[in-house]
Design an enzyme around this catalytic site. Structure first.
Site, PDB file in Angstrom:
ATOM      1  N   ARG A  33      13.318  16.275  -3.623  1.00  0.00           N
ATOM      2  CA  ARG A  33      13.227  15.928  -1.995  1.00  0.00           C
ATOM      3  C   ARG A  33      14.735  16.282  -1.597  1.00  0.00           C
ATOM      4  O   ARG A  33      14.635  16.677  -0.330  1.00  0.00           O
ATOM      5  CB  ARG A  33      13.313  14.402  -2.295  1.00  0.00           C
ATOM      6  CG  ARG A  33      12.166  13.956  -3.172  1.00  0.00           C
ATOM      7  CD  ARG A  33      10.867  13.655  -2.455  1.00  0.00           C
ATOM      8  NE  ARG A  33      10.111  12.939  -3.188  1.00  0.00           N
ATOM      9  CZ  ARG A  33       9.095  13.641  -4.063  1.00  0.00           C
ATOM     10  NH1 ARG A  33       8.942  14.920  -4.043  1.00  0.00           N
ATOM     11  NH2 ARG A  33       8.138  12.952  -4.927  1.00  0.00           N
ATOM     12  N   LYS A  97      11.334   1.675 -13.063  1.00  0.00           N
ATOM     13  CA  LYS A  97      10.558   2.743 -13.538  1.00  0.00           C
ATOM     14  C   LYS A  97      10.875   2.790 -15.115  1.00  0.00           C
ATOM     15  O   LYS A  97      12.006   3.205 -15.428  1.00  0.00           O
ATOM     16  CB  LYS A  97      10.638   3.997 -13.208  1.00  0.00           C
ATOM     17  CG  LYS A  97       9.524   5.196 -13.562  1.00  0.00           C
ATOM     18  CD  LYS A  97      10.070   6.332 -13.897  1.00  0.00           C
ATOM     19  CE  LYS A  97      10.845   7.302 -12.851  1.00  0.00           C
ATOM     20  NZ  LYS A  97       9.679   7.635 -11.896  1.00  0.00           N
ATOM     21  N   GLU A 178       0.072   1.640 -13.318  1.00  0.00           N
ATOM     22  CA  GLU A 178      -0.186   2.650 -12.160  1.00  0.00           C
ATOM     23  C   GLU A 178      -0.957   3.890 -13.034  1.00  0.00           C
ATOM     24  O   GLU A 178      -0.460   4.829 -13.689  1.00  0.00           O
ATOM     25  CB  GLU A 178       1.114   3.100 -11.892  1.00  0.00           C
ATOM     26  CG  GLU A 178       0.936   4.315 -10.815  1.00  0.00           C
ATOM     27  CD  GLU A 178       2.125   4.759 -10.113  1.00  0.00           C
ATOM     28  OE1 GLU A 178       3.136   4.531 -10.512  1.00  0.00           O
ATOM     29  OE2 GLU A 178       2.072   5.851  -9.361  1.00  0.00           O
ATOM     30  N   LYS A 220      -1.372  -0.753  -9.439  1.00  0.00           N
ATOM     31  CA  LYS A 220      -0.905   0.381  -8.633  1.00  0.00           C
ATOM     32  C   LYS A 220      -1.943   1.682  -8.591  1.00  0.00           C
ATOM     33  O   LYS A 220      -1.591   2.445  -9.321  1.00  0.00           O
ATOM     34  CB  LYS A 220       0.586   0.557  -8.624  1.00  0.00           C
ATOM     35  CG  LYS A 220       0.974   1.765  -7.769  1.00  0.00           C
ATOM     36  CD  LYS A 220       2.730   1.860  -7.883  1.00  0.00           C
ATOM     37  CE  LYS A 220       3.052   3.190  -6.999  1.00  0.00           C
ATOM     38  NZ  LYS A 220       4.377   3.222  -6.708  1.00  0.00           N
ATOM     39  N   GLY A 263       0.836   8.979  -2.941  1.00  0.00           N
ATOM     40  CA  GLY A 263       0.220  10.190  -3.596  1.00  0.00           C
ATOM     41  C   GLY A 263       0.054  11.724  -2.802  1.00  0.00           C
ATOM     42  O   GLY A 263      -0.657  12.424  -3.324  1.00  0.00           O
ATOM     43  N   GLY A 264       1.244  11.782  -1.712  1.00  0.00           N
ATOM     44  CA  GLY A 264       0.778  12.768  -1.093  1.00  0.00           C
ATOM     45  C   GLY A 264       0.104  12.756   0.320  1.00  0.00           C
ATOM     46  O   GLY A 264       0.226  13.813   0.989  1.00  0.00           O
TER      47      GLY A 264
HETATM   48  P1  13P Z   1       4.112   8.142  -3.897  1.00  0.00           P
HETATM   49  O1  13P Z   1       3.868   7.050  -2.935  1.00  0.00           O
HETATM   50  O2  13P Z   1       5.067   9.274  -3.213  1.00  0.00           O
HETATM   51  O3  13P Z   1       2.895   8.656  -4.519  1.00  0.00           O
HETATM   52  O4  13P Z   1       5.231   7.685  -5.007  1.00  0.00           O
HETATM   53  C1  13P Z   1       4.730   6.271  -5.532  1.00  0.00           C
HETATM   54  C2  13P Z   1       4.887   6.256  -6.842  1.00  0.00           C
HETATM   55  O5  13P Z   1       5.766   5.431  -7.370  1.00  0.00           O
HETATM   56  C3  13P Z   1       4.449   7.091  -7.986  1.00  0.00           C
HETATM   57  O6  13P Z   1       4.697   6.622  -9.242  1.00  0.00           O
END
Ligand code: 13P
Length: 338
Positions: A33, A97, A178, A220, A263-264
């Site tokens: 990034r 995380k 997730e 998620k 997700g992009g």
């Molecule tokens: P994105 O919304 O950029 O996909 O990231 C969310 C995320 O926490 C991925 O694990």
């Protein structure tokens, strides 16, 4: 396990009009990034960037919680206050995380992965809780294409997600579960819906086997979108219809809420999709956002390592738009007005 605490935290994470900021990029991911805006990936720069995000005036109105990377959880703001305390003082729940990333899946198809990080997780969770984390995130990744997904990938990732979730709840930490089906293939939205349905079925089966309290977790998932290399892209309404159907088929109503990843997707599409899903109405769970890129891309660019005020302004705008989408009250005209 304190079921009441877990349920209250999960409900707080999906409170009406609010969603999650995923600012948990690992040191490697944030480098990508920062490379895009020509900022060096150093500890002081990462701290300054997150300081800008978390000190955005008013973002807490639209943001229920922030997912942090481990480094950030133990860092302090530029004013010297631990980030977890700063967030909590604004009524924003700090999370972390905890997975150690997706590694090649032995015996899998090309590009299939299994997420690692279970060994020692019980001990790490105690340390994170002590530092102020009230929820956690673990991401399992499923790819479409070249014979994938295999049941091997789906089953092993679902099993690991449930192992992680059970460990979190033992420590009174709400697990964000997730399972991400990647959107970088050439598949249609129909295929994405089909694969994600299979994945979610298996995830909830494993959560059941491992006695995970559904009332004390947040799901998620990805939305049912077309792969970015698919020639025909599904409309906003089609994505909303497929995604809601997929959730209705797989997610028990005991789950307090669903917080999507982006997700992009582009910033505005991620907002439009969430808004369209919420306009369907009559859903048993809250549907909100847990966006990384779609919440940060504009802020990151506006900031570019220098302009803190421009970064905050862009961040607040995106958070506000997504907060409205989580209520089904977003209008495209609001983007232009800003
Ligand atoms: P994105 O919304 O950029 O996909 O990231 C969310 C995320 O926490 C991925 O694990």
């Amino acid at each position: 396990m304190n079921e009441k605490t877990l349920n209250e935290t999960a409900l707080g994470m999906v409170a009406p009009g609010r969603g999650l900021l995923a600012a948990d990029e690992s040191t490697g991911t944030i480098k990508k990034r920062f490379d895009g805006i020509g900022v060096e990936n150093t500890e002081p720069n990462r701290r300054a960037y997150r300081d800008m995000l978390f000190n955005t005036p008013g973002f807490e109105k639209h943001t229920s919680g922030v997912i942090l990377f481990e480094e950030t959880l133990f860092q302090s703001s530029l004013a010297g206050e631990p980030f977890s305390k700063l967030l909590a003082s604004k009524g924003v729940i700090p999370g972390i995380k905890v997975d150690k990333g997706a590694k090649p899946l032995p015996g899998g198809k090309p590009d299939e992965t299994i997420t690692e990080g279970l060994d020692g997780l019980r001990e790490r969770l105690l340390k994170y809780r002590e530092a102020g984390a009230r929820f956690a995130k673990w991401r399992g990744v499923i790819v479409i294409g070249n014979g994938a997904p295999s049941y091997n990938a789906i089953q092993t990732n679902a099993h690991a997600l449930a192992r992680y979730a059970a460990l979190c709840q033992e420590a009174d930490i709400v697990p964000i579960v997730e399972p991400e089906v990647l959107m970088d293939g050439d598949n249609t939205a129909a295929t994405c819906e089909e694969v994600t349905t299979w994945v979610l079925k298996e995830v909830f089966q494993q959560l059941y086997y491992q006695n995970v309290l559904l009332e004390g977790m947040v799901l998620k998932p990805n939305m049912a979108v077309s792969g970015i290399r698919c020639a025909t892209q599904a409309s906003v309404d089609e994505v909303a219809e497929r995604s809601v159907r997929m959730l209705r088929n797989c997610v028990p109503s005991a789950v307090p809420g669903v917080a999507f990843l982006s997700g992009g997707q582009s910033d505005e599409l991620a907002t439009a999709h969430l808004d369209a899903m919420n306009r369907v109405g009559n859903l048993p769970w809250k549907l909100t956002f847990s966006y990384g890129r779609a919440l940060q891309a504009a802020a990151l660019k506006a900031w570019s390592g220098k302009d803190v005020e421009a970064g905050k302004k862009a961040h607040l705008h995106r958070a506000r738009m997504n907060g409205l989408a989580s209520l089904g009250q977003w209008e495209a005209a609001l983007e232009k007005a800003a």
